[in-house]
Design a protein around this motif. Structure first.
Motif, PDB file in Angstrom:
ATOM      1  N   ALA A  24      -8.339  -2.367 -10.830  1.00 42.18           N
ATOM      2  CA  ALA A  24      -7.528  -2.143 -12.030  1.00 42.18           C
ATOM      3  C   ALA A  24      -6.100  -1.713 -11.700  1.00 42.18           C
ATOM      4  CB  ALA A  24      -8.193  -1.095 -12.911  1.00 42.18           C
ATOM      5  N   VAL A  25      -5.866  -1.314 -10.452  1.00 43.16           N
ATOM      6  CA  VAL A  25      -4.500  -0.949 -10.059  1.00 43.16           C
ATOM      7  C   VAL A  25      -3.622  -2.196 -10.121  1.00 43.16           C
ATOM      8  CG1 VAL A  25      -3.057  -0.078  -8.173  1.00 43.16           C
ATOM      9  CG2 VAL A  25      -5.310   0.935  -8.602  1.00 43.16           C
ATOM     10  N   PRO A  26      -2.459  -2.122 -10.772  1.00 42.06           N
ATOM     11  CA  PRO A  26      -1.615  -3.316 -10.927  1.00 42.06           C
ATOM     12  C   PRO A  26      -1.323  -4.026  -9.608  1.00 42.06           C
ATOM     13  CG  PRO A  26      -0.772  -1.506 -12.249  1.00 42.06           C
ATOM     14  CD  PRO A  26      -1.875  -0.936 -11.413  1.00 42.06           C
ATOM     15  N   ARG A  27      -1.280  -5.333  -9.685  1.00 44.41           N
ATOM     16  CA  ARG A  27      -1.075  -6.150  -8.484  1.00 44.41           C
ATOM     17  C   ARG A  27       0.241  -5.850  -7.797  1.00 44.41           C
ATOM     18  NH1 ARG A  27      -4.014  -8.566  -4.659  1.00 44.41           N
ATOM     19  NH2 ARG A  27      -2.738 -10.085  -3.541  1.00 44.41           N
ATOM     20  N   TYR A  75       0.093  -3.398  -4.947  1.00 45.48           N
ATOM     21  CA  TYR A  75      -0.340  -3.956  -3.668  1.00 45.48           C
ATOM     22  C   TYR A  75       0.818  -4.674  -2.980  1.00 45.48           C
ATOM     23  CZ  TYR A  75      -5.191  -3.179  -5.152  1.00 45.48           C
ATOM     24  OH  TYR A  75      -6.369  -2.614  -5.563  1.00 45.48           O
ATOM     25  N   GLU A  76       1.549  -5.443  -3.762  1.00 44.25           N
ATOM     26  CA  GLU A  76       2.670  -6.198  -3.197  1.00 44.25           C
ATOM     27  C   GLU A  76       3.740  -5.259  -2.646  1.00 44.25           C
ATOM     28  OE1 GLU A  76       3.823  -8.556  -6.519  1.00 44.25           O
ATOM     29  OE2 GLU A  76       2.138  -9.959  -6.310  1.00 44.25           O
ATOM     30  N   ALA A  77       3.942  -4.134  -3.326  1.00 42.17           N
ATOM     31  CA  ALA A  77       4.926  -3.166  -2.846  1.00 42.17           C
ATOM     32  C   ALA A  77       4.494  -2.558  -1.517  1.00 42.17           C
ATOM     33  CB  ALA A  77       5.125  -2.061  -3.884  1.00 42.17           C
ATOM     34  N   THR A  78       3.192  -2.293  -1.367  1.00 45.20           N
ATOM     35  CA  THR A  78       2.721  -1.725  -0.096  1.00 45.20           C
ATOM     36  C   THR A  78       2.865  -2.715   1.047  1.00 45.20           C
ATOM     37  OG1 THR A  78       0.432  -2.417  -0.532  1.00 45.20           O
ATOM     38  CG2 THR A  78       1.080  -0.222  -1.265  1.00 45.20           C
ATOM     39  N   VAL A  79       2.693  -3.990   0.737  1.00 41.13           N
ATOM     40  CA  VAL A  79       2.876  -5.026   1.763  1.00 41.13           C
ATOM     41  C   VAL A  79       4.347  -5.105   2.147  1.00 41.13           C
ATOM     42  CG1 VAL A  79       2.721  -7.500   2.243  1.00 41.13           C
ATOM     43  CG2 VAL A  79       0.858  -6.344   1.018  1.00 41.13           C
ATOM     44  N   ALA A  80       5.218  -5.057   1.145  1.00 36.61           N
ATOM     45  CA  ALA A  80       6.653  -5.121   1.415  1.00 36.61           C
ATOM     46  C   ALA A  80       7.121  -3.941   2.264  1.00 36.61           C
ATOM     47  CB  ALA A  80       7.431  -5.164   0.098  1.00 36.61           C
ATOM     48  N   LEU A  81       6.450  -2.784   2.087  1.00 35.14           N
ATOM     49  CA  LEU A  81       6.794  -1.596   2.875  1.00 35.14           C
ATOM     50  C   LEU A  81       6.130  -1.594   4.249  1.00 35.14           C
ATOM     51  CD1 LEU A  81       6.561   1.108   0.065  1.00 35.14           C
ATOM     52  CD2 LEU A  81       8.647   0.277   1.180  1.00 35.14           C
ATOM     53  N   ASN A  82       5.350  -2.630   4.521  1.00 38.44           N
ATOM     54  CA  ASN A  82       4.688  -2.786   5.817  1.00 38.44           C
ATOM     55  C   ASN A  82       3.716  -1.641   6.112  1.00 38.44           C
ATOM     56  OD1 ASN A  82       4.233  -4.374   8.114  1.00 38.44           O
ATOM     57  ND2 ASN A  82       5.629  -3.129   9.359  1.00 38.44           N
ATOM     58  N   THR A  93      -0.004   0.025   6.576  1.00 39.92           N
ATOM     59  CA  THR A  93      -1.300  -0.422   7.056  1.00 39.92           C
ATOM     60  C   THR A  93      -2.303  -0.382   5.907  1.00 39.92           C
ATOM     61  OG1 THR A  93      -2.047   1.796   7.679  1.00 39.92           O
ATOM     62  CG2 THR A  93      -0.794   0.553   9.334  1.00 39.92           C
ATOM     63  N   GLY A  94      -3.465  -1.002   6.120  1.00 38.19           N
ATOM     64  CA  GLY A  94      -4.491  -1.007   5.080  1.00 38.19           C
ATOM     65  C   GLY A  94      -4.902   0.389   4.667  1.00 38.19           C
ATOM     66  N   TRP A  95      -5.070   1.299   5.651  1.00 39.51           N
ATOM     67  CA  TRP A  95      -5.456   2.667   5.336  1.00 39.51           C
ATOM     68  C   TRP A  95      -4.345   3.385   4.591  1.00 39.51           C
ATOM     69  CZ3 TRP A  95      -8.808   6.044   4.157  1.00 39.51           C
ATOM     70  CH2 TRP A  95      -8.528   7.413   4.262  1.00 39.51           C
ATOM     71  N   GLN A  96      -3.090   3.168   5.000  1.00 36.22           N
ATOM     72  CA  GLN A  96      -1.962   3.808   4.318  1.00 36.22           C
ATOM     73  C   GLN A  96      -1.849   3.328   2.876  1.00 36.22           C
ATOM     74  OE1 GLN A  96       1.095   2.672   7.133  1.00 36.22           O
ATOM     75  NE2 GLN A  96       1.230   4.769   7.960  1.00 36.22           N
ATOM     76  N   ARG A  97      -2.077   2.054   2.659  1.00 37.02           N
ATOM     77  CA  ARG A  97      -2.044   1.526   1.287  1.00 37.02           C
ATOM     78  C   ARG A  97      -3.098   2.206   0.425  1.00 37.02           C
ATOM     79  NH1 ARG A  97      -2.379  -4.864   2.962  1.00 37.02           N
ATOM     80  NH2 ARG A  97      -0.546  -4.895   4.336  1.00 37.02           N
ATOM     81  N   LEU A  98      -4.294   2.301   0.991  1.00 38.03           N
ATOM     82  CA  LEU A  98      -5.400   2.886   0.239  1.00 38.03           C
ATOM     83  C   LEU A  98      -5.168   4.375  -0.007  1.00 38.03           C
ATOM     84  CD1 LEU A  98      -8.210   1.981  -0.856  1.00 38.03           C
ATOM     85  CD2 LEU A  98      -9.182   2.857   1.273  1.00 38.03           C
ATOM     86  N   ARG A  99      -4.762   5.078   1.039  1.00 37.52           N
ATOM     87  CA  ARG A  99      -4.655   6.540   0.975  1.00 37.52           C
ATOM     88  C   ARG A  99      -3.492   6.996   0.110  1.00 37.52           C
ATOM     89  NH1 ARG A  99      -3.604  10.923   0.187  1.00 37.52           N
ATOM     90  NH2 ARG A  99      -3.706  12.799   1.488  1.00 37.52           N
ATOM     91  N   HIS A 100      -2.347   6.351   0.226  1.00 37.94           N
ATOM     92  CA  HIS A 100      -1.133   6.866  -0.412  1.00 37.94           C
ATOM     93  C   HIS A 100      -0.766   6.176  -1.721  1.00 37.94           C
ATOM     94  CE1 HIS A 100      -0.302   9.402   3.013  1.00 37.94           C
ATOM     95  NE2 HIS A 100      -0.442   8.378   3.836  1.00 37.94           N
ATOM     96  N   VAL A 101      -1.291   4.976  -1.962  1.00 37.54           N
ATOM     97  CA  VAL A 101      -0.858   4.234  -3.142  1.00 37.54           C
ATOM     98  C   VAL A 101      -2.019   3.870  -4.067  1.00 37.54           C
ATOM     99  CG1 VAL A 101       0.330   2.150  -3.975  1.00 37.54           C
ATOM    100  CG2 VAL A 101       1.100   3.281  -1.861  1.00 37.54           C
ATOM    101  N   ILE A 102      -3.059   3.258  -3.516  1.00 39.81           N
ATOM    102  CA  ILE A 102      -4.120   2.709  -4.354  1.00 39.81           C
ATOM    103  C   ILE A 102      -5.041   3.796  -4.896  1.00 39.81           C
ATOM    104  CG2 ILE A 102      -5.978   1.029  -4.482  1.00 39.81           C
ATOM    105  CD1 ILE A 102      -3.122  -0.096  -3.989  1.00 39.81           C
ATOM    106  N   LEU A 103      -5.619   4.612  -4.012  1.00 39.42           N
ATOM    107  CA  LEU A 103      -6.571   5.623  -4.471  1.00 39.42           C
ATOM    108  C   LEU A 103      -5.971   6.653  -5.431  1.00 39.42           C
ATOM    109  CD1 LEU A 103      -8.930   6.393  -1.447  1.00 39.42           C
ATOM    110  CD2 LEU A 103      -9.435   5.170  -3.575  1.00 39.42           C
ATOM    111  N   PRO A 104      -4.736   7.136  -5.199  1.00 35.02           N
ATOM    112  CA  PRO A 104      -4.177   8.096  -6.166  1.00 35.02           C
ATOM    113  C   PRO A 104      -4.080   7.536  -7.581  1.00 35.02           C
ATOM    114  CG  PRO A 104      -2.930   8.175  -4.126  1.00 35.02           C
ATOM    115  CD  PRO A 104      -3.865   7.002  -4.006  1.00 35.02           C
ATOM    116  N   GLN A 105      -3.925   6.220  -7.698  1.00 35.42           N
ATOM    117  CA  GLN A 105      -3.875   5.608  -9.029  1.00 35.42           C
ATOM    118  C   GLN A 105      -5.262   5.253  -9.551  1.00 35.42           C
ATOM    119  OE1 GLN A 105      -0.477   2.722  -9.636  1.00 35.42           O
ATOM    120  NE2 GLN A 105      -0.356   2.912  -7.409  1.00 35.42           N
TER     121      GLN A 105
END
Length: 218
Positions: free
Chosen positions: A109-112, A115-122, A124-136
């Motif tokens: 349900a987290v807006p797409r 995810y694209e922003a985390t990829v643009a910031l380069n 890692t998968g764990w960093q995306r999950l820990r700092h961006v996806i899970l908090p939302q």
């Protein structure tokens, strides 16, 4: 009156067993829910298949059957568990299967664009999950997690089938010894309700804490 005081203490001893089952079962269910939920959206097909198989099996079969398999069948393979261990394992795995779908749905349900922003910031998968996806995603999970915890509390009554002295088991003992059905079962009804209210209050507090600042409410 003295006899009934003793019977009440017996039920309260069972309530302590129920509380322990609930706490440990919820802890296991939470861990399993995140592992299986993340497994459902993993990029590796075997992991997705394994997670899906676990979820469908435990959601599609009765917790009574699961408890009997864990307590009576596993020892045939050399894995002997105490009634408490079997109860925690059955409750945790059963509720964890439902929680896994909550985790998966909240993450998806987290807006797409996040995810694209985390990829643009380069990241890692764990960093995306820990700092961006899970908090939302976490605020979306909490209301259902609270419901699941209450369902687990109510499901603890099944452990009386393997002679674990929980609240329901003790109420049955009191009924058999006194011939009185109303008093012991009204007592455990009130205790179950009080414990459910406590869980709801705790989850509500956690939810308010997690969502603080997300919608401008302080």
């Amino acid at each position: 009156m003295g006899d009934w005081t003793g019977y009440l203490l017996l039920i309260l001893d069972g309530a302590w067993v129920t509380v322990r089952l609930t706490v440990m079962g919820c802890a296991l269910a939470l861990v399993v829910a995140f592992i299986a939920g993340l497994g459902r959206i993993a990029p590796w097909a075997p992991v997705r298949w394994l997670a899906t198989a676990y979820i469908e099996i435990f959601r599609g079969t009765s917790i009574f059957v699961q408890l009997f398999w864990i307590y009576f069948v596993l020892p045939l393979t050399g894995v002997a568990l105490t009634p408490m261990q079997a109860g925690v394992l059955a409750l945790g795995l059963n509720v964890g299967a439902y929680g896994a779908e909550v985790v998966r749905g909240a993450i998806l349900a987290v807006p797409r664009d996040q995810y694209e922003a985390t990829v643009a910031l380069n990241l890692t998968g764990w960093q995306r999950l820990r700092h961006v996806i899970l908090p939302q995603a976490l605020p979306l999970m909490l209301p259902t997690f609270g419901n699941n915890a209450i369902e687990l509390l109510k499901a603890t009554a099944v452990v009386s089938l393997i002679s674990l002295s929980d609240m329901t088991f003790q109420a049955q003992i009191v009924r058999s010894q006194t011939g009185n059905t109303i008093l012991p079962f009204v007592t455990i009804l009130v205790i179950y309700f009080a414990l459910s209210l406590l869980i709801a209050a705790i989850m509500g507090r956690i939810e308010r804490r997690v969502t603080r600042g997300l919608d401008g409410v302080r």
